[in-house]
Design a protein around this motif. Structure first.
Motif, PDB file in Angstrom:
ATOM      1  N   GLY A   1       0.818  -1.210   0.000  1.00  0.00           N
ATOM      2  CA  GLY A   1       0.000   0.000   0.000  1.00  0.00           C
ATOM      3  C   GLY A   1       0.854   1.263   0.000  1.00  0.00           C
ATOM      4  N   ALA A   2       1.939   1.235   0.759  1.00  0.00           N
ATOM      5  CA  ALA A   2       2.828   2.396   0.806  1.00  0.00           C
ATOM      6  C   ALA A   2       3.468   2.653  -0.553  1.00  0.00           C
ATOM      7  CB  ALA A   2       3.899   2.196   1.882  1.00  0.00           C
ATOM      8  N   VAL A   3       3.851   1.577  -1.248  1.00  0.00           N
ATOM      9  CA  VAL A   3       4.418   1.742  -2.595  1.00  0.00           C
ATOM     10  C   VAL A   3       3.378   2.365  -3.516  1.00  0.00           C
ATOM     11  CG1 VAL A   3       5.234   0.502  -4.653  1.00  0.00           C
ATOM     12  CG2 VAL A   3       6.117  -0.120  -2.388  1.00  0.00           C
ATOM     13  N   GLN A   4       2.171   1.868  -3.454  1.00  0.00           N
ATOM     14  CA  GLN A   4       1.116   2.373  -4.330  1.00  0.00           C
ATOM     15  C   GLN A   4       0.790   3.839  -4.045  1.00  0.00           C
ATOM     16  OE1 GLN A   4      -1.768  -0.744  -3.531  1.00  0.00           O
ATOM     17  NE2 GLN A   4      -1.393  -1.636  -5.551  1.00  0.00           N
ATOM     18  N   ARG A   5       0.922   4.244  -2.786  1.00  0.00           N
ATOM     19  CA  ARG A   5       0.655   5.643  -2.416  1.00  0.00           C
ATOM     20  C   ARG A   5       1.860   6.546  -2.657  1.00  0.00           C
ATOM     21  NH1 ARG A   5      -0.856   2.942   2.090  1.00  0.00           N
ATOM     22  NH2 ARG A   5       0.849   3.825   3.299  1.00  0.00           N
ATOM     23  N   GLY A   6       3.011   5.938  -2.947  1.00  0.00           N
ATOM     24  CA  GLY A   6       4.231   6.721  -3.104  1.00  0.00           C
ATOM     25  C   GLY A   6       4.815   7.184  -1.788  1.00  0.00           C
ATOM     26  N   ASP A   7       4.478   6.489  -0.705  1.00  0.00           N
ATOM     27  CA  ASP A   7       4.949   6.831   0.642  1.00  0.00           C
ATOM     28  C   ASP A   7       6.256   6.092   0.915  1.00  0.00           C
ATOM     29  OD1 ASP A   7       5.374   7.275   3.330  1.00  0.00           O
ATOM     30  OD2 ASP A   7       3.331   6.733   3.940  1.00  0.00           O
ATOM     31  N   ARG A   8       7.333   6.676   0.424  1.00  0.00           N
ATOM     32  CA  ARG A   8       8.651   6.039   0.482  1.00  0.00           C
ATOM     33  C   ARG A   8       9.138   5.739   1.912  1.00  0.00           C
ATOM     34  NH1 ARG A   8      11.768   4.712  -3.389  1.00  0.00           N
ATOM     35  NH2 ARG A   8      14.007   4.672  -3.236  1.00  0.00           N
ATOM     36  N   PRO A   9       9.047   6.670   2.859  1.00  0.00           N
ATOM     37  CA  PRO A   9       9.527   6.367   4.214  1.00  0.00           C
ATOM     38  C   PRO A   9       8.788   5.184   4.853  1.00  0.00           C
ATOM     39  CG  PRO A   9       9.188   8.728   3.960  1.00  0.00           C
ATOM     40  CD  PRO A   9       8.613   8.074   2.749  1.00  0.00           C
ATOM     41  N   THR A  10       7.479   5.131   4.659  1.00  0.00           N
ATOM     42  CA  THR A  10       6.706   4.021   5.229  1.00  0.00           C
ATOM     43  C   THR A  10       7.062   2.715   4.537  1.00  0.00           C
ATOM     44  OG1 THR A  10       4.919   5.519   5.846  1.00  0.00           O
ATOM     45  CG2 THR A  10       4.365   3.186   5.694  1.00  0.00           C
ATOM     46  N   LYS A  11       7.230   2.763   3.222  1.00  0.00           N
ATOM     47  CA  LYS A  11       7.628   1.567   2.467  1.00  0.00           C
ATOM     48  C   LYS A  11       8.956   1.025   2.994  1.00  0.00           C
ATOM     49  CE  LYS A  11      10.284   1.813  -0.779  1.00  0.00           C
ATOM     50  NZ  LYS A  11      11.247   1.857  -1.859  1.00  0.00           N
ATOM     51  N   LEU A  12       9.930   1.913   3.169  1.00  0.00           N
ATOM     52  CA  LEU A  12      11.243   1.499   3.667  1.00  0.00           C
ATOM     53  C   LEU A  12      11.130   0.833   5.034  1.00  0.00           C
ATOM     54  CD1 LEU A  12      13.318   4.658   2.682  1.00  0.00           C
ATOM     55  CD2 LEU A  12      13.533   2.373   1.691  1.00  0.00           C
ATOM     56  N   LYS A  13      10.360   1.435   5.907  1.00  0.00           N
ATOM     57  CA  LYS A  13      10.190   0.913   7.265  1.00  0.00           C
ATOM     58  C   LYS A  13       9.524  -0.462   7.241  1.00  0.00           C
ATOM     59  CE  LYS A  13       7.558   2.033  11.408  1.00  0.00           C
ATOM     60  NZ  LYS A  13       6.621   2.998  11.983  1.00  0.00           N
ATOM     61  N   LEU A  14       8.459  -0.610   6.460  1.00  0.00           N
ATOM     62  CA  LEU A  14       7.693  -1.855   6.451  1.00  0.00           C
ATOM     63  C   LEU A  14       8.429  -2.996   5.744  1.00  0.00           C
ATOM     64  CD1 LEU A  14       4.216  -0.255   5.848  1.00  0.00           C
ATOM     65  CD2 LEU A  14       4.953  -1.467   7.921  1.00  0.00           C
ATOM     66  N   ILE A  15       9.094  -2.687   4.647  1.00  0.00           N
ATOM     67  CA  ILE A  15       9.893  -3.737   4.001  1.00  0.00           C
ATOM     68  C   ILE A  15      11.033  -4.146   4.927  1.00  0.00           C
ATOM     69  CG2 ILE A  15      11.510  -4.212   2.112  1.00  0.00           C
ATOM     70  CD1 ILE A  15       9.578  -2.829   0.221  1.00  0.00           C
ATOM     71  N   GLY A  16      11.603  -3.185   5.638  1.00  0.00           N
ATOM     72  CA  GLY A  16      12.645  -3.510   6.617  1.00  0.00           C
ATOM     73  C   GLY A  16      12.136  -4.423   7.721  1.00  0.00           C
ATOM     74  N   LYS A  17      10.934  -4.168   8.204  1.00  0.00           N
ATOM     75  CA  LYS A  17      10.356  -5.023   9.242  1.00  0.00           C
ATOM     76  C   LYS A  17      10.088  -6.425   8.706  1.00  0.00           C
ATOM     77  CE  LYS A  17       8.418  -1.558  12.277  1.00  0.00           C
ATOM     78  NZ  LYS A  17       7.278  -1.130  13.069  1.00  0.00           N
ATOM     79  N   ALA A  18       9.553  -6.519   7.489  1.00  0.00           N
ATOM     80  CA  ALA A  18       9.315  -7.834   6.889  1.00  0.00           C
ATOM     81  C   ALA A  18      10.640  -8.572   6.704  1.00  0.00           C
ATOM     82  CB  ALA A  18       8.582  -7.686   5.562  1.00  0.00           C
ATOM     83  N   PHE A  19      11.659  -7.865   6.257  1.00  0.00           N
ATOM     84  CA  PHE A  19      12.989  -8.438   6.084  1.00  0.00           C
ATOM     85  C   PHE A  19      13.493  -8.995   7.414  1.00  0.00           C
ATOM     86  CE2 PHE A  19      17.566  -8.394   5.810  1.00  0.00           C
ATOM     87  CZ  PHE A  19      17.857  -8.749   4.504  1.00  0.00           C
TER      88      PHE A  19
END
Length: 138
Positions: free
Chosen positions: A42-60
């Motif tokens: 969802g963050a990628v689709q919204r273009g919300d880069r900081p949230t995307k980075l945080k969430l992919i990091g948590k999944a990682f």
């Protein structure tokens, strides 16, 4: 190893993890990884880069916790295969993060979902006493 997995899960907001059985803890980690990836999508689709980075990091990190909890000696081929799959998923997440690629996020989500479904299908007897079940099978 289990404390390491508990720490990873607590870092993503599940304080109840310290009271979970080892089987339930893995289930919670898998669910948490899937949830974080859905949010990252969802963050990628919204273009919300900081949230995307945080969430992919948590999944990682969750996948790293799952990987770190594997006993490669006792787990044999199954553990080695999971280790390779978790490694693959982590590499794919690096790619998804760099390219803002929701298809790659979906791929990793699907893989985690398949592992979660297989994990949930383990019979209760094996969950309660894995050593006894393993002894019966050998």
């Amino acid at each position: 190893m289990m404390h390491k997995a508990i720490n990873h899960y607590q870092q993503v907001g599940a304080a109840s993890a310290s009271f979970a059985s080892p089987h339930r803890l893995i289930e919670m980690l898998l669910d948490g990884g899937i949830d974080r990836l859905a949010q990252a999508r969802g963050a990628v689709q919204r273009g919300d880069r900081p949230t995307k980075l945080k969430l992919i990091g948590k999944a990682f990190d969750i996948i790293g916790g799952l990987r770190g909890g594997l006993d490669l000696e006792k787990g044999g081929e199954v553990a080695r295969n999971l280790d390779e799959l978790y490694d693959y998923m982590q590499r794919r997440l690096v790619s998804a993060n760099a390219r803002d690629d929701v298809e790659v996020i979906d791929e990793v989500t699907l893989l985690l979902g398949e592992i979660r479904d297989a994990w949930k299908a383990i019979p209760q007897e094996a969950r309660d006493n894995p050593a006894a079940v393993a002894a019966k099978e050998s």
